[in-house]
Design an enzyme around this catalytic site. Structure first.
Site, short mmCIF file in Angstrom:
data_model
loop_
_atom_site.label_atom_id
_atom_site.label_comp_id
_atom_site.label_asym_id
_atom_site.label_seq_id
_atom_site.Cartn_x
_atom_site.Cartn_y
_atom_site.Cartn_z
N ARG B 31 -5.26 -0.85 -10.46
CA ARG B 31 -4.19 -0.94 -11.45
C ARG B 31 -4.70 -1.74 -12.66
NH1 ARG B 31 1.53 -0.80 -10.45
NH2 ARG B 31 1.11 -0.67 -8.22
N LYS B 187 3.51 -7.94 12.73
CA LYS B 187 2.54 -9.03 12.97
C LYS B 187 2.52 -10.04 11.82
CE LYS B 187 -0.97 -7.54 10.16
NZ LYS B 187 -2.12 -8.10 9.46
#
Lengths: 329, 329
Positions: B31, B187
């Site tokens: 980006r 997680k």
């Protein structure tokens, strides 16, 4: 209620210290007279749990029969010594016996609860296993710890749960005594492998994979002992494995670390200078794997490194270059 | 074969580096123009993966469409940006798309593979998830790493396995894409809790219990996404959880550590200064737990600490003093 503990090593002493809050008195059995005297005279166990001042209702004896006169008895000695230690005891009344030992008996291939049952000739319903992620030093310092207490008789287990639970020593119960004992035994072998991986500086990714594949190896014992697979994923299986494989207070992990760093097996054993359960357990695992034709690649490598002089780097190469496959077969 | 990767963060860059051994060329989408130029001019990604000299067949672009002209495409950007980033892409031919992103989309409550499927309007059979215990830095340094690649079409997954596997980057395959994605998402939230526990110096026993009970929370999502419970106990579930919860290279763990040490949520976010997936994922988990009435005590506490200013010590007390019960209900 009075508590007797067979053993006066670090785990036995930590249990005495934390449980002395809940019992009128706690008495430890020491094989070694010096350890018993140290506890009785100074409220210390300098050999196995230094820095902890033991509560005043804790004492020690070298008379094993005195331990079995208490209301509740915990057995916390090395696995391979259980049978020879307690076989001559004759229980005069029904007692609840809790095993805090971890391993598999070489030769008989039995778990602690079965060895205790045979040695004391008592019904299975009176035997319990206490296991989970619990470094002795942290338990003694009253850091938060959670364990599983397993027994066939869940009503009795509930009573014991109430009796043993403290604010920092949290007890869950289970009916699957064999499943709890499998975890306590196998984790020490996998912890040796994880230590070796860290000694070789293979990184956190490798260690996490070893823990995961090691837990998968643990599940292979479930049908043999007619256990519940879910237990493997609990505190006594996964929890204790994670602790032992990642925490430097573990003797099994430290033994592996030394091997990975290049020490010989004999040098590493000498440096640790206390019982390393995994070294014995892996022999029993090898016997089980031959008897039941189990695929246990990590345990197999640990066995070969310890007993067949396989080079540790070669062992890692063999593990990493196995055939590509599905994760679960 | 040519590989395109959407993303140029640490994980995207590490994947490019290791997979460049197996592909003719690898091109990363950044980006940020500076990141792309740094990669093209110096073969370095100083912002996200410093110290690694990238292989010469790796380049970067800011033109997203170029990525989707490659043969195989990996998506490795923060979860909450996937939809906005790829929605305008029109695929002209069938491609295999691999998700390496981890999380749950806030609002839609969808996993990465479903967001990719909807955004690109492609059949489920062409989407795969790659996940497991894999710190980017260790993968880039070619330390041994094992991952799971999951996809509904197991023949295609086998092809990808051959294509992606290297000597130090070991790929297992699975058909359970949703199970793999649940692990990757949940997680990060549990790792925040484990970091906080360590920040509070609660010890290794407490952390091992949190990991164990956290894994149990992970299993609660299995029926919701119609996944296979076994997957939770594999590399993408347990393995990645153990890694993230115990290894200091994890941003989620480090965020928790800072909270435990007494920093405010805002201060901790500022200090980390990169995407902390767990902070977003716990919002989606909160929405899921309300929608499906799930009991998720650890995630609940993480949510309250981050979004409702619950004191971290109070959160630990609440967790430790829940009613005594059986380990598995």
């Amino acid at each position: 209620m009075k508590l007797g503990i067979v053993g006066a090593g670090s785990w036995a002493t930590a249990l005495a210290h934390i449980l002395s809050k809940n019992f009128q008195s706690v008495i430890l059995w020491a094989r070694d007279k010096d350890v018993a005297e140290n506890i009785n005279q100074n409220h210390k166990n300098d050999k196995y749990l230094p820095d902890i001042l033991l509560n005043s209702n804790i004492s020690a004896t070298i008379d094993l029969e005195e331990i079995f006169r208490q209301d509740i008895i915990i057995i916390a000695i090395p696995m391979q010594h259980i049978r020879e230690t307690i076989s001559n005891i004759k229980l005069k009344e029904e007692k609840m016996i809790i095993s805090a030992s971890k391993g598999i008996e070489i030769g008989s291939l039995k778990l602690p609860s079965d060895v205790i049952k045979e040695s004391l000739d008592i019904p299975e319903e009176n035997i319990f296993a206490l296991s989970g992620p619990s470094f002795a030093k942290e338990v003694a310092k009253e850091l938060p710890t959670a364990l599983t207490l397993a027994g066939k008789d869940i009503q009795k287990a509930e009573k014991l749960q109430q009796l043993l639970n403290t604010k920092t020593f949290r007890i869950y119960i289970s009916e699957d005594i064999k499943g709890v004992e499998i975890g306590g035994a196998v984790k020490n072998v996998i912890a040796i492998a994880c230590g070796a991986s860290d000694g070789l500086k293979l990184g956190n990714n490798a260690r996490a994979s070893l823990i995961t594949r090691g837990l998968y190896e643990m599940t292979k014992f479930v049908p043999i002992f007619n256990a519940n697979p879910q237990t493997i994923y609990g505190l006594s299986g996964l929890g204790d494995l994670v602790l032992t494989a990642t925490g430097d207070l573990s003797r099994n992990r430290r033994f592996g670390l030394l091997i990975g760093e290049g020490y010989s097996v004999e040098e590493a054993i000498k440096k640790i200078n206390q019982t390393i359960e995994g070294i014995e357990t892996v022999k029993a695992i090898k016997q089980l794997s031959e008897k039941y034709n189990l695929e246990l690649p990590i345990s197999e490598m640990v066995y070969k490194v310890i007993y067949e002089k396989l080079n540790i780097k070669k062992a890692v190469d063999l593990l990493m270059n196995r055939e590509l496959k599905k994760e679960f077969l």
